[in-house]
Design an enzyme around this catalytic site. Structure first.
Site, mmCIF file in Angstrom:
data_model
loop_
_atom_site.group_PDB
_atom_site.id
_atom_site.type_symbol
_atom_site.label_atom_id
_atom_site.label_comp_id
_atom_site.label_asym_id
_atom_site.label_seq_id
_atom_site.Cartn_x
_atom_site.Cartn_y
_atom_site.Cartn_z
ATOM 1 N N ARG A 125 -15.838 -72.072 -13.791
ATOM 2 C CA ARG A 125 -14.614 -72.804 -14.100
ATOM 3 C C ARG A 125 -14.608 -73.034 -15.605
ATOM 4 O O ARG A 125 -14.875 -74.129 -16.090
ATOM 5 C CB ARG A 125 -14.561 -74.116 -13.314
ATOM 6 C CG ARG A 125 -14.455 -73.895 -11.815
ATOM 7 C CD ARG A 125 -14.226 -75.180 -11.061
ATOM 8 N NE ARG A 125 -15.457 -75.941 -10.937
ATOM 9 C CZ ARG A 125 -15.542 -77.098 -10.281
ATOM 10 N NH1 ARG A 125 -14.484 -77.621 -9.718
ATOM 11 N NH2 ARG A 125 -16.692 -77.739 -10.201
ATOM 12 N N ASP A 179 -9.806 -77.322 -1.603
ATOM 13 C CA ASP A 179 -10.692 -78.404 -1.182
ATOM 14 C C ASP A 179 -10.625 -78.696 0.314
ATOM 15 O O ASP A 179 -11.407 -79.511 0.822
ATOM 16 C CB ASP A 179 -10.366 -79.684 -1.961
ATOM 17 C CG ASP A 179 -10.958 -79.681 -3.359
ATOM 18 O OD1 ASP A 179 -11.715 -78.751 -3.680
ATOM 19 O OD2 ASP A 179 -10.666 -80.614 -4.138
ATOM 20 N N LYS A 223 -10.645 -89.559 -5.737
ATOM 21 C CA LYS A 223 -11.609 -89.282 -6.804
ATOM 22 C C LYS A 223 -10.988 -88.426 -7.892
ATOM 23 O O LYS A 223 -11.138 -88.699 -9.093
ATOM 24 C CB LYS A 223 -12.834 -88.565 -6.232
ATOM 25 C CG LYS A 223 -13.908 -88.255 -7.272
ATOM 26 C CD LYS A 223 -14.865 -87.180 -6.840
ATOM 27 C CE LYS A 223 -14.263 -85.804 -7.029
ATOM 28 N NZ LYS A 223 -15.249 -84.735 -7.241
ATOM 29 N N ASN A 224 -10.261 -87.384 -7.501
ATOM 30 C CA ASN A 224 -9.726 -86.441 -8.483
ATOM 31 C C ASN A 224 -8.559 -87.006 -9.272
ATOM 32 O O ASN A 224 -8.117 -86.393 -10.244
ATOM 33 C CB ASN A 224 -9.319 -85.140 -7.789
ATOM 34 C CG ASN A 224 -10.518 -84.326 -7.349
ATOM 35 O OD1 ASN A 224 -11.630 -84.523 -7.846
ATOM 36 N ND2 ASN A 224 -10.319 -83.421 -6.410
ATOM 37 N N ARG A 246 -20.535 -87.828 -3.893
ATOM 38 C CA ARG A 246 -19.709 -87.635 -5.086
ATOM 39 C C ARG A 246 -18.225 -87.740 -4.764
ATOM 40 O O ARG A 246 -17.415 -87.948 -5.667
ATOM 41 C CB ARG A 246 -19.982 -86.258 -5.725
ATOM 42 C CG ARG A 246 -21.364 -86.113 -6.345
ATOM 43 C CD ARG A 246 -21.541 -84.753 -7.005
ATOM 44 N NE ARG A 246 -20.444 -84.505 -7.924
ATOM 45 C CZ ARG A 246 -19.649 -83.433 -7.871
ATOM 46 N NH1 ARG A 246 -19.833 -82.519 -6.939
ATOM 47 N NH2 ARG A 246 -18.679 -83.276 -8.748
ATOM 48 N N CYS A 292 -20.241 -79.075 -9.100
ATOM 49 C CA CYS A 292 -20.571 -78.282 -7.926
ATOM 50 C C CYS A 292 -20.755 -76.807 -8.290
ATOM 51 O O CYS A 292 -20.059 -76.273 -9.158
ATOM 52 C CB CYS A 292 -19.460 -78.385 -6.874
ATOM 53 S SG CYS A 292 -19.416 -79.947 -6.010
#
Length: 416
Positions: free
Chosen positions: A120, A303, A22-23, A395, A115
């Protein structure tokens, strides 16, 4: 809203395949704004954030299709506004700022959401683009950016920000002159984005190191590209195999990108064997607590800290996890305590003392990785666990309950 019902205590056995990252997929999708020709992407995970990004691309003027795990994108008539209704749900949306400024000289992008794991800020992004010639105004929750033409510059990040590095990398690809990014993020997903841009004709060197050089070109072309496998998903499966005292053969595993995780798992007593792109994982004797500090790549990834914490809950002795990336990423702790874990918090450090067992209980997910930690905890717990608010899980994990069911887990999805 959905929830997962999990009956724990079943060792996992069999093959489980890792989906696309995903990232990596999110910035690559947003980089599809840049090429003049069509882009064909493979191994794109079917996730909520991916669908949100495709909606954003459609609004920004790209024609997209998503069949299986393949995305086709063609630029038609680029628009410059990323509306709040989409950006509020996904922080990665701010990555359209750089491409829009580089292509159109203007951008209106809502301040991002995502999230709730701590601040951030996008300040590092904006400061970098100001050095490249952009000016910004913040008004009513939107970033308004303008420039005549972005120009190459020396960018030094105070912190190796992944999003900031990606944003500048995309914009610099078609900016005038050379851009040097110092203290750049070294994450594999940043490298994957750079490789995609290179496939489109960008001139980039040094990606994967702390200094990236980009020589701007006049335009980029379309290409075919395959997104890298998800290292965090692969790491989550490793933890699940060890927690349930099972054995999993993980296919399409990006093993080299998991060095820090593999090192700690082996230190805890997990047997891991690599064979090309498949990795076999099982517990080897008793688990032992370890000390972990989250750091930017190549350090231990933030993560994965929630998943390793869950594994340490059933290890012998004690261990600690110090969270140095996000200041609010221990919200899963109280939910694990509800399941019988012995965890104490002191500032940004969690002290975990192993217990004999975890017990099923109703728990609530607070963010994406917390969701994963509660699911793997439930797989090992005695009795039934109900994991609520799993929209966070959707997600970042593609069909997780189906993949776990196929290797022996008793897990089902229900409506809350």
């Amino acid at each position: 809203m959905d929830k997962l019902i999990i009956e724990g205590g079943n060792p996992l056995h069999g093959e489980i395949r890792v989906s696309g990252a995903k990232n990596a997929a999110l910035p690559i999708l947003l980089a599809c704004i840049l090429p003049e020709g069509p882009v064909n992407l493979s191994r794109v995970p079917r996730l909520r954030d991916i669908h949100t990004t495709l909606k954003l691309l459609d609004i920004l003027g790209c024609e997209t299709s998503f069949e299986g795990n393949e995305v086709k994108s063609t630029v038609c008539n680029i628009q410059t506004e990323a509306p709040y209704d989409l950006v509020k749900t996904m922080r990665a949306s701010v990555l359209c700022l750089g491409p829009l400024l580089a292509l159109k000289g203007e951008a209106k992008v809502a301040l991002p959401g995502g999230c709730a794991i701590g601040a951030r800020p996008v300040d590092l992004h904006l400061t970098a683009f100001e050095k490249m010639g952009a000016t910004f105004e913040l008004d009513s929750g939107y970033i308004y950016g303008h420039c005549k033409k972005l120009k190459g510059a020396n960018i030094h990040f105070d912190f190796p920000t992944v999003g900031g590095t990606e944003n500048v990398l995309m914009a610099a690809s078609i900016a005038e002159g050379e851009t040097i990014i110092e203290n750049a993020a070294r994450e594999p997903e940043v490298v994957d984005l750079a490789e995609f841009l290179i496939a489109c004709g960008a001139r980039i060197t040094g990606h994967g190191t702390s200094i990236i050089r980009v020589e701007g070109v006049s335009s980029l072309k379309g290409c075919d590209y395959t997104v890298m496998p998800d290292r965090i998903e692969a790491g989550t499966y490793m933890v699940a195999a060890a927690l349930t005292d099972g054995e999993l053969e993980i296919l399409d595993c990006p093993f080299q990108e998991l060095d820090a995780v593999v090192y700690k798992l082996r230190e805890m007593g997990v047997w891991i064997n690599e064979d090309n792109d498949r990795v076999i994982v099982r517990r080897q004797g008793e688990l032992t607590g370890v000390d972990i500090t989250t750091q930017p790549f190549p350090g231990f990834p933030t993560d994965m800290q929630a998943q390793l914490m869950t594994l340490m809950c059933l290890a012998n002795g004690a261990g600690t996890i110090e969270e140095k990336i996000f200041e609010n990423r221990f919200m899963h702790v109280q939910e694990l305590v509800r399941m019988g874990a012995n965890i104490k918090l002191k500032g940004r450090t969690a002290m975990i003392r192993g217990v004999d067992k975890l017990t099923g209980a109703p728990v609530m997910a607070s963010d994406l990785r917390a969701s994963a930690s509660l699911v793997v905890a439930a797989l090992a717990a005695e009795g039934e666990t109900e994991v609520q608010r799993i929209y966070h899980l959707d997600r970042g994990y593609e069909q997780l309950e189906k993949k776990f069911s196929a290797v022996g887990a008793k897990i089902r999805r229900e409506k809350e």
